[in-house]
Design an enzyme around this catalytic site. Structure first.
Site, mmCIF file in Angstrom:
data_model
loop_
_atom_site.group_PDB
_atom_site.id
_atom_site.type_symbol
_atom_site.label_atom_id
_atom_site.label_comp_id
_atom_site.label_asym_id
_atom_site.label_seq_id
_atom_site.Cartn_x
_atom_site.Cartn_y
_atom_site.Cartn_z
ATOM 1 N N TRP A 87 20.265 64.705 76.053
ATOM 2 C CA TRP A 87 18.675 65.907 76.616
ATOM 3 C C TRP A 87 18.108 66.251 75.975
ATOM 4 C CZ3 TRP A 87 18.618 71.185 76.438
ATOM 5 C CH2 TRP A 87 17.896 71.572 77.284
ATOM 6 N N HIS A 88 18.694 66.333 74.426
ATOM 7 C CA HIS A 88 18.366 67.293 73.721
ATOM 8 C C HIS A 88 17.410 66.507 72.802
ATOM 9 C CE1 HIS A 88 21.671 70.118 74.153
ATOM 10 N NE2 HIS A 88 20.757 71.118 73.023
ATOM 11 N N GLY A 89 17.445 65.270 72.712
ATOM 12 C CA GLY A 89 16.124 64.968 71.593
ATOM 13 C C GLY A 89 16.308 62.903 71.945
ATOM 14 N N CYS A 128 24.808 64.971 77.086
ATOM 15 C CA CYS A 128 23.838 66.228 76.506
ATOM 16 C C CYS A 128 23.222 66.002 75.628
ATOM 17 C CB CYS A 128 25.048 66.534 76.535
ATOM 18 S SG CYS A 128 24.957 68.875 75.906
#
Lengths: 476, 389
Positions: A321-323, A318
């Site tokens: 996924w954000h960066g 997670c």
């Protein structure tokens, strides 16, 4: 194109709505698809071909999975699913993580490989997850295979949720793409939600974000404790109101065009535990990870140790996924760690604690997490955290929080603190229920409409002002 | 797919009123009622792009730039926003402008990505002045001094303080003027290292500040009183005969550049000021469209912004002055030209050597504002060709 731009608000949106309702029903999906492609191509003219490639690839593999399942070819079904997952994750790795991977390979193995420097197509994380949701749902027989490539293209590229979510799962909108009902009351609810989302974005997130950006633009060595608190508080407001504002606008736009998307944020800052926070924050992402990663990993079915490991894996992914940065990995693991700790016993202790203490605990964990999320590097994040608790070196640089504390910020922060709780909505509901007559209820609704009109007017003015670009000297 | 059903006339009306409200700026633009103001934005509007002559991928950005300048109600919305910010919130609509105390506005400085803006650095005492920069600046000045000395020309580097280092007490989080601002550090370093031709106006302006308001509240620049003070300080330092002993003052209004940036028109954004003229006023501006002006433009000055003055006193020295807006905007050139027989002011940091042949100056001045001190370390400024060391 972004929702809070003049071109979207004053040209693209009204034109799309007028054309949509002027066209016969059978052409409406084509219009939405064309509008979505223009919307995406406007900001990323070349990346639209990548999205079209993704659509074509996932369409063919979805058809192959469905055909193989009908023909009883289990090996082909599994092989195609693996290929589809590899295609989607591969695209994400190439476009989002290649620089990160090469950089770390270089550091780890003492290599000198050149960084690929591939531009990141906007929204790729969102539309890739939606595409994955489609093929997996077809594989699991939780959604019907889409035989019409235009309908699948519409699902993947639909402009309201294309660049910032919510991540709409195929099984949730499959039926709506084929046929949907629209009525003016639903459309008006969509308008109201869109206005609230726009106001959240331009009136709170942008103001808080400007202060956060200004302070984060100063070398951390020059920060004072007050600046650190102001920066983190501003960013805490910015990220919630920005993200939830976009989600509200997306859900509102969906309703205007007859779609019903699921709620994505449910007042996460009032949570009493990190577990509760993740049931309220970016719900579409956390449920996506639950359904497509956590459950296939075994979820909670294989004992406590495996459950903790699964949670850490999910939150590591997670974060990633954000960066593509270690700061995001640490942010994900930070949340994963507290989720595990809550399952191990802290959660039970928390439940017995005084309610404000639980709330303080959540906000402390969440705000410390945002430091990792926003900082450029891990050492910078560490230095900010030290400054927050008074352990940073006093620079004596002359910077102070006063420089950034404007009346506008104070007003925005106060409004933001109230607006991120369910209190305003609950008060409005209570007032409506307690109204003694239909006339008073009508007056209250009229006041709410006037309030929305004021929000729209001020938001539009703020958006218009974003186009204001004066130069002190044109010639310099 | 079902068509939308009309549950109520009110819902239908409200929905289409929302759509119409959003479409109004575009409709007004199409009707020729755009809202761009070159006066406040200090730039021309972005043109309507065509698909010919530019790559297709650049069209969206170009069209958006055009639309951002052209949509209807733009000026009205900006004006309302400016009023809300300045009157109710005591803030600004432009991130580059800070609203200080008592109506003072400050310019933060040009944006250089990843670094705080220069005026803010000056205010905070963090303007980057490392020994490498100071040494480079000294080397450039040393070369310039030798170059002009070899030609019998007196050369001066004039450093003008930013408003924020003269009136920091009016800034948000204000404080008294620092004893040593960035400009003082640079001037002292150059003077202490064998460059006596550096004129730092800050100490003198701080003294003048006690007598009059020497910077405009709503402008980046000094007022006429500040200019007069600057002229007198320069005259004393350079040894000019003219000292501006007799001046005429009259009340006027000034529409400041920062007020313009904040979207304020002359009618609602002007501040009272005192206009200053020397008595008698002898300097005559050579118009750009005169024969002399056209010749100067076509042969020497090309694209530069310039002003040329003449006075009847042919015994007075001839001046070539390079500088920025502090010298070129407002009345400074007219006031200062009184001390010279012939003076050419260029809004430029680059000097073509042929200017010297044409102008035959006795005095060359290069004026640099405090927020632009960084350019002092650039060996190409001014554009004198140097022999390699």
């Amino acid at each position: 194109m972004v929702f809070s731009s003049t071109i979207f608000l004053f040209l693209f949106l009204p034109l799309t709505i007028v054309l949509y309702y002027a066209l016969p029903a059978k052409l409406k999906n084509f219009l939405l698809l064309a509008a979505s492609l223009v919307f995406y191509a406007w900001g990323e003219p070349l990346a639209v071909f990548l999205m079209l490639f993704s659509i074509a690839g996932n369409y063919l593999m979805g058809r192959l999975i469905a055909w193989s399942m009908a023909a009883g070819r289990a090996a082909i079904v599994r092989g195609t699913l693996v290929a589809a997952v590899a295609l989607n994750i591969g695209m994400l790795v190439v476009y989002k993580y290649s620089d990160f991977l090469v950089f770390n390979l270089n550091s780890l193995l003492d290599l000198n490989l050149p960084l690929p420097n591939i531009p990141l197509p906007i929204g790729i994380s969102f539309f890739t997850f939606q595409a994955l949701s489609y093929v997996i749902d077809v594989y699991r027989e939780e959604g019907t295979v889409q035989k019409n490539v235009f309908s699948l293209a519409l699902y993947i590229s639909l402009f309201p949720q294309l660049i910032a979510g919510p991540i709409v799962r195929y099984r949730d909108v499959d039926a709506q793409i084929r046929a949907r009902k629209t009525d003016y009351r639903q459309m008006l609810r969509g308008v109201a939600l869109f206005i609230v989302g726009l106001a959240k974005k331009v009136m709170v997130a942008n103001v808080a974000g400007e202060v956060a950006d200004q302070i984060f633009g100063v070398p951390v060595a020059n920060w004072t404790g007050g600046m650190a608190w102001l920066a983190v508080a501003s960013y805490t407001l910015q990220i919630y109101f920005d993200f939830s504002g976009y989600s509200d606008m997306a859900i509102g736009l969906g309703r205007i065009f007859g779609f019903e998307f699921l709620e994505n944020f449910r007042h996460p800052y009032v949570s009493q535990s990190i577990r509760e926070f993740w049931r309220r924050w970016h719900i579409s992402l956390s449920t996506w990870f639950r359904d497509y990663v956590y459950v296939p990993l075994g979820g909670s079915r294989n004992g406590s140790a495996r459950l903790y490991l699964n949670q850490l894996i999910v939150f590591l992914l997670c974060g990633l996924w954000h960066g593509a940065s270690w700061t995001f990995v640490v942010w994900g693991l930070w949340h994963g760690m507290f989720l595990v700790l809550e399952r191990m016993g802290i959660g039970a202790a928390l439940e017995r604690a005084w309610r404000p203490v639980r709330h303080l605990y959540v906000m402390a964990v969440v705000m410390a997490g945002w430091v990792f999320f926003r900082a450029a590097t891990l050492p910078e994040a560490w230095r900010i955290l030290r400054t927050l608790v008074g352990a940073g070196a006093e620079s004596g640089s002359g910077y102070s929080a006063h420089l950034y504390l404007t009346p506008l910020w104070l007003l925005t922060a106060a409004a933001g603190c109230v607006a991120c709780t369910p209190i305003p909505a609950a008060l409005a509901q209570r007032a409506l229920r307690a109204a003694p007559s239909a006339r008073i209820r009508f007056s209250l609704r009229l006041a709410a409409t006037a309030g929305l009109l004021a929000l729209l007017t001020y938001s539009a003015i703020s958006v218009a002002c974003s186009a204001y670009n004066p130069f002190i000297y044109f010639r310099f | 797919m079902n068509e939308p059903r009309s549950f109520s006339l009110r819902a239908r009306l409200l929905f289409w009123a929302f759509v119409a409200a959003l479409a109004t700026p575009t409709a007004l633009m199409l009707a020729g009622q755009g809202g761009f103001s070159p006066e406040t934005e200090n730039r021309p509007p972005a043109p309507l792009p065509t698909l010919n002559g530019q790559p297709l991928r650049e069209f969206p950005r170009a069209f958006e730039a055009f639309f951002n300048d052209a949509f209807g109600l733009r000026a009205a919305m900006i004006k309302i926003n400016a009023k809300i910010h300045s009157r109710l919130l005591r803030g600004t609509i432009t991130p580059d402008v800070v609203a200080g105390r008592e109506g003072w506005l400050f310019y933060k400085g040009e944006h250089i990505r990843g670094t705080p803006q220069s005026n803010l650095q000056i205010f905070l005492g963090t303007y980057p002045l490392d020994s490498d920069f100071l040494e480079k600046a000294r080397r450039v000045q040393s070369r310039l001094r030798h170059y002009f000395e070899a030609r019998g020309i007196r050369y001066y580097l004039v450093l003008v303080p930013s408003k924020i280092s003269v009136y920091p007490e009016y800034m948000r989080g204000g404080k008294p003027p620092a004893e040593m601002s960035a400009i003082d550090v640079v001037a002292r370093h150059l003077q202490d290292h064998g460059e006596p031709h550096v004129v730092n106006l800050r100490p003198g302006l701080l003294r003048c500040k006690e007598q009059a308001q020497i910077y405009h509240k709503t402008d980046t620049h000094w007022s006429d009183e500040g200019m007069l003070c600057g002229c007198r300080l320069l005259a004393e330092r350079i040894g000019l005969e003219t000292r501006w002993e007799t001046v005429a003052r009259q009340a006027g209004l000034h529409h400041g550049d920062l007020a313009k940036m904040e979207g304020k028109s002359a009618a609602d954004g002007s501040e009272p000021t005192t206009e200053v003229r020397r008595v008698p006023e002898t300097a005559r501006l050579i118009p750009e469209d005169s024969l002399g002006g056209r010749l100067a433009q076509s042969i020497w000055l090309k694209d530069a912004t310039w002003k040329i003055f003449e006075t009847p006193d042919s015994s007075a020295p001839r001046l070539l002055c390079l500088g920025d807006s502090f010298f070129m905007r407002g009345n400074f050139t007219r006031l200062f030209a009184e001390a010279f027989s012939y003076s050419v002011f260029l809004w430029n940091d680059h000097l073509a050597p042929e200017y010297l042949d044409w102008i035959q100056p006795d005095v060359v001045i290069w004026e640099v504002t405090e927020r632009r001190l960084r350019i002092l370390a650039d060996p190409l400024n001014p554009g004198i060709p140097f022999d390699p060391e």
